[in-house]
Design a protein around this motif. Structure first.
Motif, PDB file in Angstrom:
ATOM      1  N   HIS A   2     -11.698   0.488   1.655  1.00  0.00           N
ATOM      2  CA  HIS A   2     -11.530  -0.069   3.068  1.00  0.00           C
ATOM      3  C   HIS A   2     -10.079   0.375   3.233  1.00  0.00           C
ATOM      4  N   TYR A   3      -9.585  -0.082   4.434  1.00  0.00           N
ATOM      5  CA  TYR A   3      -8.065   0.496   5.130  1.00  0.00           C
ATOM      6  C   TYR A   3      -7.240  -1.115   5.090  1.00  0.00           C
ATOM      7  N   PHE A   4      -7.317  -1.877   4.189  1.00  0.00           N
ATOM      8  CA  PHE A   4      -6.536  -3.188   4.304  1.00  0.00           C
ATOM      9  C   PHE A   4      -5.872  -3.113   2.871  1.00  0.00           C
ATOM     10  N   ARG A   5      -4.405  -3.228   2.960  1.00  0.00           N
ATOM     11  CA  ARG A   5      -3.742  -2.790   1.899  1.00  0.00           C
ATOM     12  C   ARG A   5      -2.127  -3.348   2.086  1.00  0.00           C
ATOM     13  N   TYR A   6      -1.403  -3.399   0.998  1.00  0.00           N
ATOM     14  CA  TYR A   6      -0.036  -3.817   1.108  1.00  0.00           C
ATOM     15  C   TYR A   6       0.869  -2.261   1.168  1.00  0.00           C
ATOM     16  N   VAL A   7       1.982  -2.472   2.106  1.00  0.00           N
ATOM     17  CA  VAL A   7       2.696  -1.408   2.339  1.00  0.00           C
ATOM     18  C   VAL A   7       4.013  -2.278   1.877  1.00  0.00           C
ATOM     19  N   GLY A   8       4.622  -1.901   0.961  1.00  0.00           N
ATOM     20  CA  GLY A   8       5.651  -2.701   0.258  1.00  0.00           C
ATOM     21  C   GLY A   8       5.320  -4.049   0.189  1.00  0.00           C
ATOM     22  N   ASN A   9       5.755  -5.254   0.704  1.00  0.00           N
ATOM     23  CA  ASN A   9       5.254  -6.293   0.136  1.00  0.00           C
ATOM     24  C   ASN A   9       4.529  -7.053   1.658  1.00  0.00           C
ATOM     25  N   LYS A  10       4.137  -6.173   2.464  1.00  0.00           N
ATOM     26  CA  LYS A  10       3.438  -6.816   3.939  1.00  0.00           C
ATOM     27  C   LYS A  10       2.211  -5.949   3.801  1.00  0.00           C
ATOM     28  N   PHE A  11       1.083  -7.010   4.217  1.00  0.00           N
ATOM     29  CA  PHE A  11      -0.213  -6.568   4.309  1.00  0.00           C
ATOM     30  C   PHE A  11      -0.480  -5.738   5.605  1.00  0.00           C
ATOM     31  N   TYR A  12      -1.278  -4.633   5.450  1.00  0.00           N
ATOM     32  CA  TYR A  12      -1.673  -3.768   6.670  1.00  0.00           C
ATOM     33  C   TYR A  12      -3.168  -3.607   6.926  1.00  0.00           C
ATOM     34  N   CYS A  13      -3.442  -3.490   8.132  1.00  0.00           N
ATOM     35  CA  CYS A  13      -4.731  -2.824   8.546  1.00  0.00           C
ATOM     36  C   CYS A  13      -4.418  -1.565   8.945  1.00  0.00           C
ATOM     37  N   GLU A  14      -4.973  -0.349   8.222  1.00  0.00           N
ATOM     38  CA  GLU A  14      -4.800   0.881   8.429  1.00  0.00           C
ATOM     39  C   GLU A  14      -3.206   1.108   8.614  1.00  0.00           C
ATOM     40  N   ASN A  15      -2.562   1.484   9.916  1.00  0.00           N
ATOM     41  CA  ASN A  15      -1.176   1.638   9.959  1.00  0.00           C
ATOM     42  C   ASN A  15      -0.652   0.441  10.663  1.00  0.00           C
ATOM     43  N   VAL A  16      -1.035  -0.644  10.974  1.00  0.00           N
ATOM     44  CA  VAL A  16      -0.670  -1.703  11.680  1.00  0.00           C
ATOM     45  C   VAL A  16      -0.525  -2.915  10.724  1.00  0.00           C
ATOM     46  N   SER A  17       0.678  -3.691  10.831  1.00  0.00           N
ATOM     47  CA  SER A  17       1.094  -4.966  10.070  1.00  0.00           C
ATOM     48  C   SER A  17       0.240  -6.028  10.578  1.00  0.00           C
ATOM     49  N   VAL A  18      -0.626  -6.619   9.624  1.00  0.00           N
ATOM     50  CA  VAL A  18      -1.390  -7.737   9.999  1.00  0.00           C
ATOM     51  C   VAL A  18      -0.419  -8.786  10.578  1.00  0.00           C
ATOM     52  N   GLU A  19       0.675  -8.977   9.752  1.00  0.00           N
ATOM     53  CA  GLU A  19       1.775 -10.211  10.512  1.00  0.00           C
ATOM     54  C   GLU A  19       1.959  -9.989  11.887  1.00  0.00           C
ATOM     55  N   SER A  20       2.115  -8.670  12.202  1.00  0.00           N
ATOM     56  CA  SER A  20       2.421  -8.342  13.616  1.00  0.00           C
ATOM     57  C   SER A  20       1.172  -8.655  14.671  1.00  0.00           C
ATOM     58  N   LEU A  21       0.085  -8.514  14.073  1.00  0.00           N
ATOM     59  CA  LEU A  21      -1.133  -8.879  14.959  1.00  0.00           C
ATOM     60  C   LEU A  21      -1.215 -10.560  15.018  1.00  0.00           C
ATOM     61  N   VAL A  22      -1.006 -10.872  13.990  1.00  0.00           N
ATOM     62  CA  VAL A  22      -0.890 -12.594  14.131  1.00  0.00           C
ATOM     63  C   VAL A  22       0.052 -13.160  15.074  1.00  0.00           C
ATOM     64  N   LYS A  23       1.162 -12.740  15.082  1.00  0.00           N
ATOM     65  CA  LYS A  23       2.375 -12.940  16.007  1.00  0.00           C
ATOM     66  C   LYS A  23       1.824 -12.857  17.495  1.00  0.00           C
TER      67      LYS A  23
END
Length: 432
Positions: A2-23
């Motif tokens: 699947h394409y959910f992973r950490y990039v640095g210390n932030k969790f991403y879906c593909e190339n999008v920060s999940v945190e940005s989606l929640v905001k």
């Protein structure tokens, strides 16, 4: 994979920060990866390439329009279990001629609707259903294509609530009775015997039950093909997924192992089954749901309170069993990760929801980092039997849903306004 992973210390879906989606969209929030959906479908499609085949995605696992459109655009068909699901599939761009209608309790209106839309086949579960379909088809002056669901009495060795292929289950017709049923069905004027279908259960992580069922049913298929000219053999769905992996973003093949053990992959599945299926000379239908959508989705939730008692550390979150019922209903495991990776000592924690039920939990005694109010968690592998099983219990609104494709994201279901929950209700005339 699947394409959910950490990039640095932030969790991403593909190339999008999940945190940005929640905001942007709030919490609780379902997020789906289009790339994961696509690759899972394609891997299965490629594995079955040596035989003529059609993959019919089980709509009951995830019925979001954006998910369905993704699979329809890939040429997939759909396994539906109600006229509502058929309408959903058509609205998403599906071809009814690639849809199979399953389920033990098809109503007269559902059968009529499916006949008018021209479904590929009805998966018939009983002789009374067969008679009903014939009667309705006659009234409509149509010929109804059918495949009887054979119950091979094979134990799938899965959870009791999702095993379907033994004589203790409500599904299908016993294998020893099938030839008599086909003989009687062949005399019905408005029935076309198009195929034979089976499905032994869900979340199977070993190929052996599939292999056992195909070996047991294949001689029957050959006899029915010779006598009644069958076109297809449906081997059902049921391929399991990894719910409890070590999350390793550096290893794209992490899904092949869990705790050091090999799990069922499309390649292994096809390697064992295609040699059994190819000699039949029939079109092979497959009806996967969880395998395609399960690891393609997550549920994000916000920690509202941290409650410490003498014995427990409770993380009380804003999602609940009405959003994702699998842990409460099946005691199911979902990997849980914070959206911001944290180091330090792990704390044994219960992740629980706000509903007034002791069964409203997502994890018990789960080692998690130290977390606080306002932190967000992602419940992985929530793309199948997640939102589709949601409810408005406690008058809670349905979550929003988002689809991600590369660096693009879109809201594909708005969060339900609370007033909409009772919009169809009214008081009795004498109460006005």
């Amino acid at each position: 994979m699947h394409y959910f992973r950490y990039v640095g210390n932030k969790f991403y879906c593909e190339n999008v920060s999940v945190e940005s989606l929640v905001k942007k969209y709030g919490s609780p929030l379902y997020i789906y990866s289009q790339r994961t959906l696509t690759e899972h479908f394609q891997k299965l499609d490629q594995a079955l390439a040596p035989v003529d085949h059609l993959i019919c995605f089980a709509l009951k696992s995830n019925s979001n329009q954006a998910v369905l459109r993704t699979l329809a655009d890939l040429g997939g068909g759909f396994d539906i279990v109600s006229s509502g699901e058929l309408q959903r599939a058509i609205a998403a761009g599906a071809d009814p001629r690639k849809c199979v209608f399953a389920g033990v309790g098809k109503t007269e209106s559902e059968i009529e609707f499916a006949l008018k839309k021209g479904v590929y086949s009805f998966n018939v579960e009983s002789e009374p259903e067969l008679q009903r379909i014939n009667r309705i088809a006659g009234r409509l002056k149509k010929i109804a294509p059918i495949a009887v669901r054979v119950n091979p009495n094979v134990d799938a060795h899965t959870h009791a609530k999702i095993t379907t292929g033994t004589y203790d289950n409500k599904f299908g017709i016993a294998i020893e009775n099938i030839e008599g049923v086909y003989a009687r069905a062949s005399k019905l004027k408005n029935i076309k015997l198009r195929g034979l279908q089976m499905h032994i259960g869900s979340q199977l992580t070993s190929v052996e039950p599939f292999e056992q069922a195909v070996k047991k049913v294949s001689p029957l298929v050959e006899r029915l093909k010779k006598k009644h000219g069958l076109e297809f053999f449906s081997i059902g769905g049921g391929l399991g997924i990894v719910y409890d992996p070590a999350l390793e973003s550096s290893n794209p093949e992490w899904w092949r192992t869990t705790k050091g053990k090999k799990i069922l992959t499309p390649t292994l599945y096809a390697t064992r089954l295609v040699p059994l299926l190819k000699p039949l000379g029939l079109r092979i239908l497959m009806e996967p749901g969880r395998f395609i959508s399960g690891n393609a989705g997550i549920l994000v939730t916000r920690i509202e309170y941290v409650k410490r008692t003498g014995k427990k550390n409770f993380l009380i979150v804003d999602a609940a069993m009405n959003d994702l019922i699998r842990p409460a209903f099946y005691d199911a495991y979902h990997e849980i990760v914070p959206l911001t990776r944290k180091n330090g000592q792990l704390i044994s924690s219960d992740v629980v929801g706000p509903i007034c039920e002791s069964g409203d939990f997502f994890a018990k005694d789960r080692p998690l980092p130290k977390l606080g109010e306002g932190d967000h968690l992602a419940l992985l592998s929530a793309g199948a039997y997640g939102f589709v099983m949601a409810s408005n219990y406690n008058t809670r609104s349905m979550a929003a849903e988002v689809l991600v494709n590369g660096n693009k994201s879109a809201l594909v279901r708005e969060r339900q306004p609370v007033e909409e929950i009772w919009a169809g209700e009214t008081v009795a005339p004498w109460q006005k």
